[in-house]
Write a protein that holds these residues in place. Structure first.
Motif, mmCIF file in Angstrom:
data_model
loop_
_atom_site.group_PDB
_atom_site.id
_atom_site.type_symbol
_atom_site.label_atom_id
_atom_site.label_comp_id
_atom_site.label_asym_id
_atom_site.label_seq_id
_atom_site.Cartn_x
_atom_site.Cartn_y
_atom_site.Cartn_z
ATOM 1 N N PHE A 65 0.822 -1.203 0.000
ATOM 2 C CA PHE A 65 0.000 0.000 0.000
ATOM 3 C C PHE A 65 0.864 1.266 0.000
ATOM 4 O O PHE A 65 2.071 1.218 0.266
ATOM 5 C CB PHE A 65 -0.889 0.019 1.253
ATOM 6 N N THR A 66 0.213 2.388 -0.286
ATOM 7 C CA THR A 66 0.843 3.700 -0.181
ATOM 8 C C THR A 66 -0.111 4.627 0.563
ATOM 9 O O THR A 66 -1.224 4.878 0.083
ATOM 10 C CB THR A 66 1.135 4.303 -1.562
ATOM 11 N N PRO A 67 0.262 5.124 1.727
ATOM 12 C CA PRO A 67 -0.607 6.047 2.463
ATOM 13 C C PRO A 67 -0.854 7.309 1.644
ATOM 14 O O PRO A 67 -0.010 7.721 0.840
ATOM 15 C CB PRO A 67 0.199 6.358 3.731
ATOM 16 N N ALA A 68 -2.008 7.928 1.850
ATOM 17 C CA ALA A 68 -2.347 9.140 1.096
ATOM 18 C C ALA A 68 -1.564 10.354 1.593
ATOM 19 O O ALA A 68 -1.547 11.396 0.941
ATOM 20 C CB ALA A 68 -3.846 9.403 1.206
ATOM 21 N N LYS A 69 -0.920 10.220 2.723
ATOM 22 C CA LYS A 69 -0.149 11.317 3.302
ATOM 23 C C LYS A 69 0.894 11.826 2.314
ATOM 24 O O LYS A 69 1.596 11.037 1.670
ATOM 25 C CB LYS A 69 0.537 10.835 4.582
ATOM 26 N N LYS A 70 1.013 13.122 2.188
ATOM 27 C CA LYS A 70 1.943 13.723 1.241
ATOM 28 C C LYS A 70 3.368 13.243 1.496
ATOM 29 O O LYS A 70 3.856 13.238 2.630
ATOM 30 C CB LYS A 70 1.891 15.243 1.361
ATOM 31 N N GLY A 71 4.017 12.806 0.442
ATOM 32 C CA GLY A 71 5.397 12.351 0.547
ATOM 33 C C GLY A 71 5.552 10.907 0.970
ATOM 34 O O GLY A 71 6.679 10.388 0.998
#
Length: 310
Positions: free
Chosen positions: A155-161
């Protein structure tokens, strides 16, 4: 998933030695049955249109060897199930503060990709869990065999960066345990009436092409259907520690029969490849055992995949 295989470090051998029975614990939720990234690049698939065709890359660290990385932790709420029984697999991704993550970047049509594989690499499942508002993910599953399994959350968190991560946790399936040897290397896999030919091989620290050709009844399949935004997804796991290799697709706009991937093995050793492809409304999984840095058998035996269409 874009263009290279990557991995690191040997971590765990069999999650436990199951004698006549693998002791289970509490009631369970659903897990799936037999049958499949570097930093995203964690998925592997040949894009239905426009996939990236990159040149050589240095191998990035493999995923799945750690339960916690980059400030995120895989909280597996169902560490045990009973083989042959339907259960519900539940888990949460938590941030550095211990809060459940509820916002993800959508990749390959999903917020999160879940893989369940047995330690002996015989059973493999690509699952699509659903997320509740509180961040708890769940999926019904039925594992066919007792033994140790590894659960991979990609997964990739939606948090910037935030970067793509693949976290891993151990899962035990109770019941009489009968170990099976890893299937012998082969360039042909048969599953559900399909035959998949593998050409090319893995090379330590060197990028190489893996081309898979799908046919049925002796005829090439030229009408593969998109599955998670691609005509094929390839997952690679290293035997011994189940390091999650990162395989990436080469550009492809044709629906078969060929699906091409570029991969770089970070070390010599034995790997298990799982190709998911969709045809006539059903997803099938073809599995291969390959060696990196070693010659393959002169006359490899044909391999019949244990997994089912899904």
């Amino acid at each position: 998933m874009r263009t290279a295989l990557k991995l690191t470090a040997f971590a765990a051998a069999l999650a436990a030695t199951f004698g006549t029975a693998y002791g289970v614990g509490q009631g369970v939720a659903p897990v799936v049955e037999d049958r499949p990234p570097a930093r995203h690049d964690t998925h592997t698939e040949a894009a239905t249109e426009g996939g990236d065709d990159h040149g050589g890359h240095e191998a990035a660290p493999a995923g799945g060897l750690q339960i916690s990385e980059g400030g995120y932790t895989l909280d597996l709420k169902t560490p045990r199930v009973t083989a042959g029984e339907r259960s519900e697999l539940r888990f949460t991704i938590r941030d550095a503060g211990g809060d459940a993550v509820t916002a993800y970047r959508r990749e390959h049509d999903k917020e999160l990709h879940l893989i369940v594989a047995s330690r002996d690499l015989i059973t493999y499942r690509r699952l699509h869990p659903t997320r509740a508002a509180d961040g708890t993910w769940s999926i019904p599953v039925e594992l066919p065999r007792a033994g140790g399994y590894r659960v991979f959350a990609d997964f990739t968190p939606a948090k910037k960066g935030a970067e793509n991560l693949t976290l891993g946790a151990d899962l035990a399936a109770a019941g009489p345990y009968e170990p099976k040897p890893l299937p012998a290397p082969s360039d042909t896999a048969r599953v559900d009436g399909y035959e998949v030919e593998l050409s090319g091989g893995l090379r330590p620290s060197t990028e190489s092409e893996l081309k898979l050709t799908v046919s049925r009844k002796g005829r090439p399949v030229t009408d593969l259907q998109p599955y998670l935004g691609a005509y094929g997804h390839l997952v690679a796991l290293r035997s011994g520690d189940l390091a999650y290799l990162h395989v990436h697709p080469n550009t492809s706009t044709k629906p078969g029969p060929n699906i091409s991937f570029s991969a770089t093995a970070p070390s010599s050793g034995t790997y298990r490849l799982f190709l998911d492809f969709k045809h006539e409304g059903t997803v099938h999984t073809a599995a291969f055992t390959v060696h990196a840095g070693q010659a393959t058998a002169e006359e490899p035996a044909h391999e019949e995949a244990e997994g089912h269409g899904h």
